[in-house]
Design a protein around this motif. Structure first.
Motif, short mmCIF file in Angstrom:
data_model
loop_
_atom_site.label_atom_id
_atom_site.label_comp_id
_atom_site.label_asym_id
_atom_site.label_seq_id
_atom_site.Cartn_x
_atom_site.Cartn_y
_atom_site.Cartn_z
N ALA A 7 0.88 -1.33 0.08
CA ALA A 7 0.04 0.09 0.16
C ALA A 7 0.98 1.32 0.05
O ALA A 7 0.32 2.22 -0.58
N ALA A 8 2.10 0.96 0.49
CA ALA A 8 2.97 2.44 0.61
C ALA A 8 3.62 2.41 -0.83
O ALA A 8 4.56 3.30 -1.08
N GLY A 9 3.45 1.42 -1.69
CA GLY A 9 3.95 1.73 -2.98
C GLY A 9 5.37 1.18 -3.22
O GLY A 9 6.30 1.61 -3.95
N LEU A 10 5.76 0.15 -2.00
CA LEU A 10 7.09 -0.25 -2.14
C LEU A 10 7.12 -1.85 -2.41
O LEU A 10 8.09 -2.39 -2.01
N GLY A 11 5.94 -2.14 -2.99
CA GLY A 11 5.82 -3.73 -3.13
C GLY A 11 7.08 -4.36 -3.92
O GLY A 11 7.74 -5.45 -3.70
N ASP A 12 7.36 -3.57 -4.97
CA ASP A 12 8.59 -4.10 -5.84
C ASP A 12 9.90 -3.97 -5.13
O ASP A 12 10.87 -5.11 -4.99
N ILE A 13 9.99 -3.08 -4.32
CA ILE A 13 11.23 -3.07 -3.31
C ILE A 13 11.36 -4.37 -2.24
O ILE A 13 12.32 -5.03 -2.05
N LEU A 14 10.04 -4.61 -1.84
CA LEU A 14 10.03 -5.81 -0.87
C LEU A 14 10.40 -6.93 -1.74
O LEU A 14 11.18 -7.83 -1.15
N ASP A 15 10.09 -7.28 -2.77
CA ASP A 15 10.18 -8.30 -3.68
C ASP A 15 11.86 -8.46 -3.83
O ASP A 15 12.62 -9.53 -3.74
N LYS A 16 12.44 -7.35 -4.22
CA LYS A 16 13.93 -7.33 -4.46
C LYS A 16 14.51 -7.72 -3.07
O LYS A 16 15.56 -8.61 -2.73
N VAL A 17 14.30 -7.15 -1.91
CA VAL A 17 14.72 -7.21 -0.64
C VAL A 17 14.53 -8.71 -0.26
O VAL A 17 15.65 -9.28 0.36
N ARG A 18 13.45 -9.33 -0.53
CA ARG A 18 13.16 -10.50 -0.18
C ARG A 18 14.09 -11.69 -1.12
O ARG A 18 14.48 -12.62 -0.40
N GLY A 19 14.18 -11.14 -2.29
CA GLY A 19 14.86 -12.08 -3.25
C GLY A 19 16.56 -11.69 -3.07
O GLY A 19 17.43 -12.28 -3.91
N GLY A 20 16.98 -10.94 -2.04
CA GLY A 20 18.24 -10.76 -2.00
C GLY A 20 18.91 -9.90 -3.17
O GLY A 20 20.20 -9.93 -3.50
N GLU A 21 17.98 -9.11 -3.90
CA GLU A 21 18.46 -8.41 -5.11
C GLU A 21 19.02 -7.09 -4.55
O GLU A 21 18.36 -6.51 -3.88
N ARG A 22 20.02 -6.58 -5.33
CA ARG A 22 20.35 -5.22 -4.99
C ARG A 22 19.40 -4.06 -5.33
O ARG A 22 18.86 -4.05 -6.43
N LEU A 23 19.34 -3.14 -4.62
CA LEU A 23 18.56 -1.94 -4.78
C LEU A 23 19.24 -1.11 -5.67
O LEU A 23 20.47 -0.83 -5.69
N ILE A 278 18.85 5.25 9.19
CA ILE A 278 19.45 3.69 9.62
C ILE A 278 18.81 2.71 8.85
O ILE A 278 19.44 1.75 8.00
N ALA A 279 17.41 2.77 8.46
CA ALA A 279 16.64 1.83 7.78
C ALA A 279 17.12 1.80 6.30
O ALA A 279 17.27 0.71 5.67
N VAL A 280 17.10 3.05 5.54
CA VAL A 280 17.66 2.80 4.12
C VAL A 280 18.98 2.46 4.08
O VAL A 280 19.24 1.64 2.98
N ALA A 281 19.75 2.86 4.98
CA ALA A 281 21.26 2.34 4.91
C ALA A 281 21.31 0.91 4.90
O ALA A 281 22.01 0.33 4.28
N ARG A 282 20.64 0.26 5.80
CA ARG A 282 20.62 -1.22 6.17
C ARG A 282 20.19 -1.86 4.57
O ARG A 282 20.48 -2.79 4.09
N CYS A 283 18.96 -1.25 3.90
CA CYS A 283 18.42 -1.86 2.74
C CYS A 283 19.50 -1.62 1.66
O CYS A 283 19.66 -2.48 0.78
N TYR A 284 20.36 -0.43 1.42
CA TYR A 284 21.01 -0.27 0.38
C TYR A 284 22.50 -0.83 0.35
O TYR A 284 22.90 -1.31 -0.62
N LEU A 285 22.95 -0.84 1.54
CA LEU A 285 24.30 -1.31 1.96
C LEU A 285 24.20 -2.76 2.06
O LEU A 285 24.67 -3.17 3.21
N ASP A 286 23.73 -3.74 1.14
CA ASP A 286 23.67 -4.80 1.30
C ASP A 286 24.83 -5.83 1.49
O ASP A 286 24.83 -6.85 1.98
N ASN A 287 26.03 -4.93 1.12
CA ASN A 287 27.51 -5.66 1.49
C ASN A 287 28.06 -5.09 2.69
O ASN A 287 29.19 -5.58 2.89
#
Ligand code: V47
Length: 364
Positions: A7-23, A278-287
């Motif tokens: 609903a927040a319009g972030l469904g595609d990012i959720l899929d990427k995060v779940r799939g371990g795909e880079r943002l 903190i949250a954006v950094a955690r999502c973005y800095l996957d390494n």
């Protein structure tokens, strides 16, 4: 929660995060722009728990700010002072050793050593300081000198950054803290810290450190005049550098404290902004293995909440940190290990005392 994220319009990012795909940088920007903190935090928590499970780290450490004399005089800094001005100070080697000696009875495993860019102290002062600390407390890990200080020391020594780092390492340096990164954008550096080492220079020093086996941290100073795009560019540069070397341990977003600085007309950051960074950094800095919620800057209560928004580390017992204190930081100067353990436990996480390199010292 999935429904809320969609609903927040972030469904595609959720899929990427779940799939371990880079943002992508665009994804990063959308996360920064989203007003839905809970959704962004939920995404960050997925990455956090994948990398660090339920663990939340802290360290028994001590800070020594050996001198506040600084030629850079960055506009966001209340700590640095011009040589010869009333508040300027520098500790002698004996005074630094005394600071270490004073706390020998405590189970401290790390000393965090940071100062300014001093125009007069010789290269030998820094080598002797490291050796002196090790003499008093041989087993202590010295995390010292930001990449900006290291570049300055190399100039003083008249040697390459690599040679200088090798000498510092031989004298006792164990790893490098994340300071001095600020925001890499040349625009921000020109407006806020024109004399400071460039963003590229900072990254070069960090990568050189990694090449000789010294691990380091990285920071970003947010909440002043940087744009969201500049934040994403900063994170992106760090992620690329980490792809090359793998030498970064922890990313620490630093909340700008305006008091007593040349930028005192800017308002303090808010809780929303602190958690978002903190949250954006955690999502973005996957390494990056770890994200730190530095309680000295965001307060122990928010650092505790941050453990559900991507952070897995609270830093440590600290004591006598001056950089935040000078800029109006309101947190206590020290937390006991008991207080840290309680904060972590009440957040539903497992407290782990670590050493600097994230080896487990004690579980609770
Ligand atoms: O580089 C200066 C920042 C940094 C202000 O590596 C300010 O684990 C907020 O980097 N408001 C030094 N921030 C501190 C630092 C650090 C701290 C704790 C742990 C680690 C680590 C690193 O403090 C500076 C600068 O970016 N800073 N002035 C201010 N007014």
């Amino acid at each position: 929660m999935d429904m809320m994220v969609k609903a927040a319009g972030l469904g595609d990012i959720l899929d990427k995060v779940r799939g371990g795909e880079r943002l992508t940088p665009e994804d990063g920007l959308r996360l920064y722009k989203s007003p839905d903190l809970l959704s962004v935090g939920y995404l960050a928590n997925i990455v956090r728990e994948r990398l660090n499970g339920n663990r939340a780290y802290f360290i028994y450490n001590q800070h020594v700010n050996y001198s506040n004399v600084c030629t850079n005089l960055c506009k966001f800094c209340a700590f640095g002072k011009e040589k010869g001005t009333p508040q300027a100070y520098e500790m002698s080697g004996a005074e630094v050793r005394e600071k270490i000696r004073e706390r020998l009875a405590e189970p401290i495993t790390e000393v965090h050593v940071v100062g300014g860019i001093h125009p007069e102290l010789p290269y030998s002062y820094y080598l002797e300081m490291l050796r002196g600390i090790k003499e008093v407390r041989p087993e202590i890990h010295i995390q010292g000198f930001t990449c900006v200080e290291i570049a300055h020391l190399a100039e003083l020594a008249g040697k390459s950054v690599k040679e200088t780092l090798l000498e510092l390492k031989a004298a006792g340096l164990g790893s490098i803290p994340g300071g001095g990164a600020e925001v890499f954008s040349p625009r921000i550096r020109k407006l806020t810290c024109e004399k400071k080492l460039s963003g590229e220079g900072w990254l070069e020093v960090a990568k050189t450190a990694h090449s000789i086996g010294l691990k380091s941290n990285a920071t970003m100073l947010y909440g002043h005049i940087e744009t969201l795009e500049e934040r994403v560019e900063h994170l992106d540069a760090l992620r690329s550098a980490q792809d090359e070397t793998g030498g970064f341990m922890t990313f620490i977003p630093l909340a700008f404290h305006p008091k007593n600085t040349a930028m005192h007309d800017i308002s303090k950051t808010t809780g929303m902004e602190d958690l978002k960074n903190i949250a954006v950094a955690r999502c973005y800095l996957d390494n990056f293995p770890h994200i730190k919620g530095y309680w000295v800057m965001i307060g122990p209560k928010l650092a505790q909440v941050a453990l559900s928004f991507g952070a897995d580390d609270m830093d440590g017992t600290v004591k006598e940190e001056r950089i935040t204190q000078m800029a109006g930081g309101e947190s206590a100067q020290a937390l006991s290990d008991k207080e840290l353990i309680r904060l972590i436990r009440e957040a539903g996480r497992e407290p782990i005392e670590r050493d600097t390199l994230y080896n487990v010292i004690k579980t609770y």
